[in-house]
Design a protein around this motif. Sequence first.
Motif, PDB file in Angstrom:
ATOM      1  N   CYS A  49       0.795  -1.272   0.230  1.00  0.00           N
ATOM      2  CA  CYS A  49       0.017   0.130  -0.058  1.00  0.00           C
ATOM      3  C   CYS A  49       0.721   1.251   0.108  1.00  0.00           C
ATOM      4  O   CYS A  49       0.299   2.343  -0.221  1.00  0.00           O
ATOM      5  CB  CYS A  49      -0.851  -0.011   1.005  1.00  0.00           C
ATOM      6  SG  CYS A  49      -2.222  -1.166   1.093  1.00  0.00           S
ATOM      7  N   ASP A  53      -2.353   2.254  -4.648  1.00  0.00           N
ATOM      8  CA  ASP A  53      -3.441   2.683  -4.310  1.00  0.00           C
ATOM      9  C   ASP A  53      -4.392   1.644  -3.548  1.00  0.00           C
ATOM     10  O   ASP A  53      -4.830   0.810  -4.424  1.00  0.00           O
ATOM     11  CB  ASP A  53      -4.236   3.557  -5.120  1.00  0.00           C
ATOM     12  CG  ASP A  53      -5.584   4.143  -4.651  1.00  0.00           C
ATOM     13  OD1 ASP A  53      -5.889   3.885  -3.292  1.00  0.00           O
ATOM     14  OD2 ASP A  53      -6.495   4.747  -5.392  1.00  0.00           O
ATOM     15  N   CYS A  54      -4.564   1.411  -2.098  1.00  0.00           N
ATOM     16  CA  CYS A  54      -5.207   0.574  -1.530  1.00  0.00           C
ATOM     17  C   CYS A  54      -6.395   0.968  -1.157  1.00  0.00           C
ATOM     18  O   CYS A  54      -7.091   0.535  -0.069  1.00  0.00           O
ATOM     19  CB  CYS A  54      -4.478  -0.073  -0.364  1.00  0.00           C
ATOM     20  SG  CYS A  54      -2.984  -1.106  -1.162  1.00  0.00           S
ATOM     21  N   ARG A  55      -7.358   1.775  -1.271  1.00  0.00           N
ATOM     22  CA  ARG A  55      -8.421   2.603  -0.927  1.00  0.00           C
ATOM     23  C   ARG A  55      -9.527   1.570  -0.898  1.00  0.00           C
ATOM     24  O   ARG A  55     -10.339   1.830   0.016  1.00  0.00           O
ATOM     25  CB  ARG A  55      -8.802   3.709  -1.887  1.00  0.00           C
ATOM     26  CG  ARG A  55      -8.197   5.031  -1.285  1.00  0.00           C
ATOM     27  CD  ARG A  55      -8.483   6.411  -2.164  1.00  0.00           C
ATOM     28  NE  ARG A  55      -7.762   6.359  -3.386  1.00  0.00           N
ATOM     29  CZ  ARG A  55      -8.029   7.281  -4.254  1.00  0.00           C
ATOM     30  NH1 ARG A  55      -8.686   8.327  -4.156  1.00  0.00           N
ATOM     31  NH2 ARG A  55      -7.336   7.204  -5.361  1.00  0.00           N
ATOM     32  N   GLN A  58     -10.340   0.438   2.592  1.00  0.00           N
ATOM     33  CA  GLN A  58     -11.097   1.206   3.584  1.00  0.00           C
ATOM     34  C   GLN A  58     -12.352   0.791   3.886  1.00  0.00           C
ATOM     35  O   GLN A  58     -13.001   0.082   3.015  1.00  0.00           O
ATOM     36  CB  GLN A  58     -10.984   2.774   3.170  1.00  0.00           C
ATOM     37  CG  GLN A  58      -9.746   3.016   2.861  1.00  0.00           C
ATOM     38  CD  GLN A  58      -9.567   4.695   2.403  1.00  0.00           C
ATOM     39  OE1 GLN A  58     -10.600   5.029   2.095  1.00  0.00           O
ATOM     40  NE2 GLN A  58      -8.248   5.243   2.456  1.00  0.00           N
ATOM     41  N   CYS A  61     -15.609   0.132   1.836  1.00  0.00           N
ATOM     42  CA  CYS A  61     -15.355   0.074   0.429  1.00  0.00           C
ATOM     43  C   CYS A  61     -15.609  -1.319   0.030  1.00  0.00           C
ATOM     44  O   CYS A  61     -15.746  -2.288   0.911  1.00  0.00           O
ATOM     45  CB  CYS A  61     -14.026   0.548  -0.047  1.00  0.00           C
ATOM     46  SG  CYS A  61     -13.591   2.096   0.117  1.00  0.00           S
ATOM     47  N   SER A  64     -13.326  -4.252   1.592  1.00  0.00           N
ATOM     48  CA  SER A  64     -13.183  -4.092   3.254  1.00  0.00           C
ATOM     49  C   SER A  64     -13.689  -5.025   3.989  1.00  0.00           C
ATOM     50  O   SER A  64     -12.888  -5.346   5.110  1.00  0.00           O
ATOM     51  CB  SER A  64     -13.628  -2.834   3.723  1.00  0.00           C
ATOM     52  OG  SER A  64     -15.126  -2.675   3.788  1.00  0.00           O
TER      53      SER A  64
END
Length: 112
Positions: A49, A53-55, A58, A61, A64
């Motif tokens: 990460c 981009d490891c969004r 979150q 998401c 997740s």
Amino acid sequence: MAKATLIIFLFLSHISVGILVLANEQKTWCVAKPSSNEKTLQENINYACSQVDCRILQKGCTCSSPDNLMNHASIAMNLYYQAKGRNHWNCHFGNSALVVLTDPSYGSCIYE
């Protein structure tokens, strides 16, 4: 005899190249080894990460849940592996990862 050997060698080389091209076109993913310990998984998440981009991990998401290290590490490691060109060395993570041929996507969490 030397000419026949050269022709056979060129033919076999051509076949080998074709097989390698097919292997490289096969879609692959990188996931955490089930035997990996929690410290290693967290280090893999942190490293991957920091590079990609490891969004999607979150809270709230698509990827997740389930909220556990094995799941999050697999997703983060795969994001890194895909971004870096799907080379086997990009899915090593200190020998705590596996390249797989079966899509690990689940529910609305689609592995890249």
